[in-house]
Each structure stands twice: as structure tokens, then as C-alpha cells.
Design an enzyme around this catalytic site. Structure first.
Site, PDB file in Angstrom:
ATOM      1  N   GLU A  87      31.411  69.988  53.610  1.00  0.00           N
ATOM      2  CA  GLU A  87      30.068  69.659  54.076  1.00  0.00           C
ATOM      3  C   GLU A  87      30.106  68.851  55.360  1.00  0.00           C
ATOM      4  O   GLU A  87      31.041  68.098  55.607  1.00  0.00           O
ATOM      5  CB  GLU A  87      29.342  68.841  52.992  1.00  0.00           C
ATOM      6  N   CYS A 100      28.309  64.033  61.283  1.00  0.00           N
ATOM      7  CA  CYS A 100      29.371  63.475  60.449  1.00  0.00           C
ATOM      8  C   CYS A 100      30.198  64.657  59.945  1.00  0.00           C
ATOM      9  O   CYS A 100      29.681  65.513  59.222  1.00  0.00           O
ATOM     10  CB  CYS A 100      28.707  62.709  59.298  1.00  0.00           C
ATOM     11  N   CYS A 107      40.218  64.920  49.004  1.00  0.00           N
ATOM     12  CA  CYS A 107      40.912  63.781  49.617  1.00  0.00           C
ATOM     13  C   CYS A 107      41.930  63.287  48.598  1.00  0.00           C
ATOM     14  O   CYS A 107      41.685  63.346  47.392  1.00  0.00           O
ATOM     15  CB  CYS A 107      39.906  62.669  49.921  1.00  0.00           C
ATOM     16  N   CYS A 111      39.559  56.571  46.253  1.00  0.00           N
ATOM     17  CA  CYS A 111      38.784  55.337  46.309  1.00  0.00           C
ATOM     18  C   CYS A 111      37.772  55.377  45.172  1.00  0.00           C
ATOM     19  O   CYS A 111      37.111  56.393  44.958  1.00  0.00           O
ATOM     20  CB  CYS A 111      38.097  55.189  47.667  1.00  0.00           C
ATOM     21  N   CYS A 114      33.989  56.564  45.697  1.00  0.00           N
ATOM     22  CA  CYS A 114      33.705  57.716  46.559  1.00  0.00           C
ATOM     23  C   CYS A 114      33.751  59.024  45.763  1.00  0.00           C
ATOM     24  O   CYS A 114      34.668  59.245  44.968  1.00  0.00           O
ATOM     25  CB  CYS A 114      34.725  57.762  47.698  1.00  0.00           C
ATOM     26  N   CYS A 323      26.844  58.530  52.810  1.00  0.00           N
ATOM     27  CA  CYS A 323      28.265  58.183  52.725  1.00  0.00           C
ATOM     28  C   CYS A 323      28.750  58.188  51.289  1.00  0.00           C
ATOM     29  O   CYS A 323      28.136  57.573  50.430  1.00  0.00           O
ATOM     30  CB  CYS A 323      28.516  56.769  53.242  1.00  0.00           C
TER      31      CYS A 323
END
Ligand code: SAH
Length: 331
Positions: A87, A100, A107, A111, A114, A323
Site C-alpha cells: 500500500e 508515503c 517487515c 515492532c 505496528c 501510520c
């Protein structure tokens, strides 16, 4: 499967035979935002047809596009040629258009707050796939590498894309209008400094002590705060690029006043701004966003210490485009 223009420049050169053909294609792409070889009217028709049949400038398909209720944010879901999803998020401000972009499918840095890392890393995006997200929404005024993935875990493709963006014969996009956001990988930060460009660098600090940071960001055990600080300092000194500390605010976890003071002292050492991001909720974690007063108190302490502290008004919450909410497509 078509070949990707930005990923296979050598093969493309062979296909068009002469270098000036590549220059002509680049002019259409970067000056006219045209990504269809068939419409590149200064190329001979048989060549145009051959290129259109075998090559993609944007090696991604738009699978979905959602706009936020207020119209300020648009999230695009892309499908890669091998059937994966990433995205990007376009944010329109009055005189700015910021994209962005994602650098990885998933990933590997899990974290805790996230959404992207919950399923681990599937693969790195290629420079062509990174460029594709950008070209699709160009012209832009700002580009932030803050989408899915850790840009410095995909250094070679990140740097390839940055060079295409910044090079005067390519997109000619100013380095100071590009920001790379990282969890904090010292070797990657130094490699970026070697580029000798003033790219903005944002470090996702999120906690000013190693004990607390390690509970939120597992990779802190490998790259503790003092090592990242040294690399950030070196980046600023060598490139003159502006530095930012990002700080997600999690209610009752990292929003205490003494943590604001400790963050201020780190920011001062780096001559960095601080960008506070109140937590954006999603189904993959159960943190809470602190109330407005706690956010104001935290930023007030930073400002009283003489720092520039801004609160990021996360755009696109209603379409899960803020975010930490980008998860691609969960099956
Ligand atoms: N891997 C890069 C880019 C990640 S996303 C990095 O770590 O910086 C950009 C920012 O959003 C990072 O600061 C990230 O920590 C933050 N973020 C992640 N999840 C979030 C959430 N749920 N709410 C608010 N910010 C979040």
C-alpha cells in the site's frame, strides 16, 4: 510476465539498441508523467509496440483505491506481478502533495505497535516497484519512505530508487523533499550518508531508554540507542540532511513526563526535531492512544526544553491509512 523498465535497464538498452531511446522514454516518464510506451510518439511505431508488449514502467496493478471521508488522503492497494499486496498513502495538504511509500511486503522488525510486521517479511520490493508507487501519483512535492517495511533492510533497492528520484536526468526530485524513516540500523544509516545527499532522516525512537525501547522494538537489543545515536549524528554532520526523532505515544507505556525530558536530551544532542505520533489503533495490537492533554503535556515539555516538537495529525484513520495501520491484505 512483462519486464520492469527500472529494474532491467541493461536489457532495456539492448531491446532499444540506442541509448538516446532510453533518454526519450525517460523524458516522457519524468516530464510528462506518461507511462505507456505506445503513446511515446517520437519512438518508431514498431518499437513502441514491441516495448508495450514486453515491458512495464510501473510493474504494479492498482487493486483498490480508497479516499478518506474528508478527501485529504487516498490509500492505494497495489498487486505485484507475483500476486503480493502493498500500500501507499497520498496526503494532500494545501500546497503539498506527499506520498508515503512502501519498501517491503511485510517487515521483519516486529515492532509491537505496528500492523505491518505482524506477518513477518515476505520480500523486498524492487526499485521499479518503489518507483511505480511514486510515478502513479506524480507530480508530488514530498516523498516519505514511511509505508510498509523497513527501508534500511532493503538498502540496495532503496538507494537505487533514491538515485532515480534525485538524478538530474531522471526525476530531478530534491533530496530535501525526501524523508527516509527507519527503525534505526547504524550500518544502513552510514551507507545512506555515503550517498552524500541531504535526504531527511527520521529515526523511530519511541522510547529514550534501552529497557523500555527493547520491549517495544525488538531490534533495539541488536542496535541499542547509543549506537544509533552515533550513526545519526554522523549522518547529520556528513550530509547536512535534517534529522527527526519520531515518537509514537502509547497511553501509560511511554508517555510519562520524565521520558519526554530524556527524549529532549537525545534530540538536543542530534539537533533534531521531534515528531509525536499518537498511537493509531488497529486489530493487531492492544495499545491505547493517550488523551489530548497527555499529548499536549508531552509536547509542552519538549518545547519548554527549546525543541521543535510537532504532533503528527495522522491522516486517513478512517480508511486504515494512518501510520502503523498498513497491513497489505490479510487473508
Ligand atoms: N520501518 C520504518 C517505517 C515505518 S512506519 C520505521 O520504523 O521508521 C512509519 C512510522 O509509523 C514509524 O515511526 C512507526 O514506528 C510508526 N508507527 C507504527 N505503528 C504505528 C501505530 N500503530 N500508530 C502510530 N504510529 C505507528
Amino acid at each position: 510476465m512483462n519486464r520492469s523498465y527500472f529494474d532491467e535497464e541493461e536489457a532495456f538498452l539492448e531491446a532499444v539498441e540506442q541509448r538516446y531511446r532510453l533518454k526519450q522514454a525517460d523524458e516522457w516518464i519524468f516530464q510528462k508523467y506518461l507511462y505507456d510506451f505506445l503513446k511515446m510518439t517520437n519512438l518508431p511505431l514498431p518499437l513502441r509496440e514491441r516495448l508495450a508488449g514486453g515491458w512495464d514502467i510501473i510493474p504494479l496493478k492498482v487493486a483498490d483505491r480508497q479516499r478518506s471521508g474528508d478527501g485529504s488522503t487516498a490509500k492505494t492497494l497495489y498487486e505485484t506481478a507475483d500476486g503480493l499486496f502493498v500500500e501507499s498513502v497520498l496526503m494532500g495538504y494545501e500546497d503539498r502533495k506527499t506520498l508515503c511509500v512502501s519498501t517491503q511486503v511485510g517487515c521483519r522488525n516486529k515492532c509491537r505497535f505496528c500492523a505491518t510486521g505482524t506477518r513477518g517479511l515476505t520480500r523486498d520490493l524492487t526499485a521499479g516497484e518503489i518507483m511505480g508507487q511514486i510515478l502513479n501519483d506524480s507530480p508530488l512535492t514530498n516523498i516519505v519512505f514511511m509505508g510498509m517495511g523497513e527501508p534500511l533492510d532493503n538498502l540496495s533497492q532503496l538507494i537505487k530508487a533514491l538515485r532515480l528520484l534525485n538524478h538530474p536526468d531522471k526525476m530531478n526530485f530534491g533530496a530535501r523533499r525526501i524523508t527516509i524513516s527507519t527503525v534505526g540500523i547504524p550500518d544502513g544509516i552510514r551507507a545512506l550518508a555515503d550517498e552524500n545527499r541531504q535526504y531527511g532522516l527520521s529515526w523511530s525512537l519511541h522510547a529514550p531508554t534501552d529497557d523500555l525501547r527493547s520491549t517495544l522494538i525488538p531490534v533495539n537489543r541488536r542496535y541499542p540507542i547509543n549506537e544509533v545515536m552515533a550513526a545519526m549524528k554522523e549522518y547529520g554532520r556528513r550530509t547536512g540532511g535534517s534529522l527527526t526523532l519520531e515518537y509514537i505515544l502509547l497511553k501509560g507505556v511511554n508517555d510519562a513526563p520524565e521520558l519526554a525530558r530524556a527524549t529532549a536530551s537525545l534530540a538536543r544532542m542530534l539537533n533534531a526535531k521531534v515528531n509525536l505520533i499518537p498511537y493509531n489503533a488497529h486489530p493487531y495490537a492492544d495499545y491505547e492512544r493517550p488523551g489530548t492533554e497527555a499529548v499536549q503535556a508531552f509536547s509542552g515539555i519538549l518545547q519548554a526544553e527549546g525543541l521543535v516538537a510537532t504532533v503528527r495529525e495522522s491522516k486517513g484513520n478512517d480508511i486504515d491509512a494512518a501510520c502503523g495501520q498498513l497491513a497489505g491484505r490479510h487473508h
